[in-house]
Design an enzyme around this catalytic site. Structure first.
Site, PDB file in Angstrom:
ATOM      1  N   ASP A  76      23.246  -7.995  86.959  1.00 34.32           N
ATOM      2  CA  ASP A  76      22.606  -6.756  86.507  1.00 34.32           C
ATOM      3  C   ASP A  76      22.360  -5.862  87.714  1.00 34.32           C
ATOM      4  O   ASP A  76      22.496  -6.292  88.857  1.00 34.32           O
ATOM      5  CB  ASP A  76      21.336  -7.022  85.689  1.00 34.32           C
ATOM      6  CG  ASP A  76      20.215  -7.679  86.482  1.00 34.32           C
ATOM      7  OD1 ASP A  76      20.477  -8.177  87.601  1.00 34.32           O
ATOM      8  OD2 ASP A  76      19.080  -7.704  85.989  1.00 34.32           O
ATOM      9  N   TYR A  78      20.810  -3.465  90.747  1.00 35.88           N
ATOM     10  CA  TYR A  78      19.678  -3.575  91.662  1.00 35.88           C
ATOM     11  C   TYR A  78      18.448  -2.945  91.004  1.00 35.88           C
ATOM     12  O   TYR A  78      18.548  -1.931  90.306  1.00 35.88           O
ATOM     13  CB  TYR A  78      19.971  -2.851  92.972  1.00 35.88           C
ATOM     14  CG  TYR A  78      21.093  -3.452  93.795  1.00 35.88           C
ATOM     15  CD1 TYR A  78      21.001  -4.747  94.293  1.00 35.88           C
ATOM     16  CD2 TYR A  78      22.237  -2.713  94.091  1.00 35.88           C
ATOM     17  CE1 TYR A  78      22.028  -5.296  95.063  1.00 35.88           C
ATOM     18  CE2 TYR A  78      23.259  -3.243  94.864  1.00 35.88           C
ATOM     19  CZ  TYR A  78      23.149  -4.544  95.336  1.00 35.88           C
ATOM     20  OH  TYR A  78      24.168  -5.078  96.099  1.00 35.88           O
TER      21      TYR A  78
END
Length: 243
Positions: A76, A78
Site C-alpha cells: 500500500d 506510503y
C-alpha cells in the site's frame, strides 16, 4: 500540507487512466466492490481523514497496458505526509528517500553499477514500461494498511491478471510475502498461453528483511535478470532514472 498532496474527492473521474485501462477500470467502478470502495472513501474523507495519494490510479495513467514489460508489486502507499505519489515504492521529487527505496537504489548500484539518483521519484520507470502497482491504492496518514480489504484488491488483481493474459513477455517482481501471494494468480492467468511471464521473488526491500534469508533482496539481481530475459525476447529495458 497543501491540498494537492492528498486525496480530495472519492470520484474516479478525477483519476484519469490511459485508454488501454479504461474498460477494466469502468467495470470495476460499476461493480458492487467498486461502489462499496467509493462509499468507504467518501465516508473517510467526510470524517476528516487524510488520505493519500491524491491520484490513486496514477500508475495506470503513466503505464499503458501494451507498454508494460515489468511489474513491481507493492502493498500500500506510503502513509507519511507528501510521500505517496500513486506509484509503488516511489516518492515525489524533493521528498526524502524512504528506507525501502534506499535499498532498491542500493541493489541497483550493486547489480548494475548505477549510482543512486538525485531524485527519488520512479516516474521515469513508469514512463518506460514499468508498472509500479500497489495492491491497495489508498492509505490514511500514519496508518499503514488502513484501507486494505476495502475493495482495491479486486481491482489490482484484475490488473495483474490482465497483464499476465495480454502480454507476450512480462517480468513480475514480487518482493515480500504479500507480493508473492500473487504468484498463483499470475500462473493461472498464463496457464493457457504459449507466451511466458518471468516471476522473480525475493524478500521485501525494507530494512527489516532486505538482508535476511531465504531470499535476501540485497543481492537478488532482479534488475539484471529482468533486462537479460527481456533482451532474449527482443525487448530493451533501461533502468536509468536520470537520462
Amino acid at each position: 500540507m497543501t491540498d494537492h498532496n492528498r486525496l480530495q474527492f472519492a470520484d474516479p473521474r478525477a483519476w484519469p487512466v490511459h485508454p488501454s485501462w479504461q474498460d477494466l477500470a469502468n467495470r470495476f467502478w460499476l461493480s458492487q466492490q467498486g461502489q462499496a470502495l467509493l462509499a468507504f472513501l467518501q465516508h473517510r474523507l467526510q470524517a476528516g481523514a487524510l488520505v493519500y495519494p491524491p491520484e490513486p490510479l496514477r500508475a495506470l495513467r503513466l503505464s499503458p497496458l501494451p507498454d508494460v514489460k515489468v511489474v513491481i508489486l507493492g502493498q500500500d502507499p506510503y502513509h507519511g505526509m507528501g510521500q505517496a505519489e500513486g506509484l509503488a515504492f516511489s516518492v515525489p521529487s524533493g521528498v526524502t528517500t524512504p528506507p525501502s527505496l534506499r535499498n532498491i537504489f542500493k541493489e541497483l548500484q550493486r547489480d548494475l553499477g548505477q549510482a543512486p539518483p538525485f531524485e527519488a521519484s520512479l516516474s521515469p520507470w513508469a514512463a518506460n514500461g514499468v508498472l509500479l502497482l500497489n495492491t491497495c491504492l489508498t492509505v490514511e496518514y500514519g496508518l499503514p494498511a488502513s484501507h486494505a480489504k476495502q475493495g482495491w484488491e479486486a481491482l489490482t488483481d484484475a490488473i495483474i491478471q490482465a497483464i499476465a493474459e495480454y502480454s507476450e513477455a512480462c517480468v513480475f517482481m514480487l518482493w515480500g510475502a504479500h507480493a508473492q501471494s500473487k504468484a498463483t494468480l499470475i500462473a493461472q492467468a498464463t496457464s493457457h498461453k504459449s507466451s511466458t511471464c518471468l516471476v522473480l521473488q525475493a524478500n521485501h526491500p525494507s530494512p527489516l528483511s532486505a538482508l535476511r534469508g531465504p531470499q535476501p533482496f540485497i543481492g537478488c539481481g532482479h534488475f539484471s535478470k529482468a533486462r537479460q530475459w527481456l533482451q532474449a525476447k527482443g525487448m530493451s529495458m533501461d533502468w536509468r532514472l536520470e537520462r
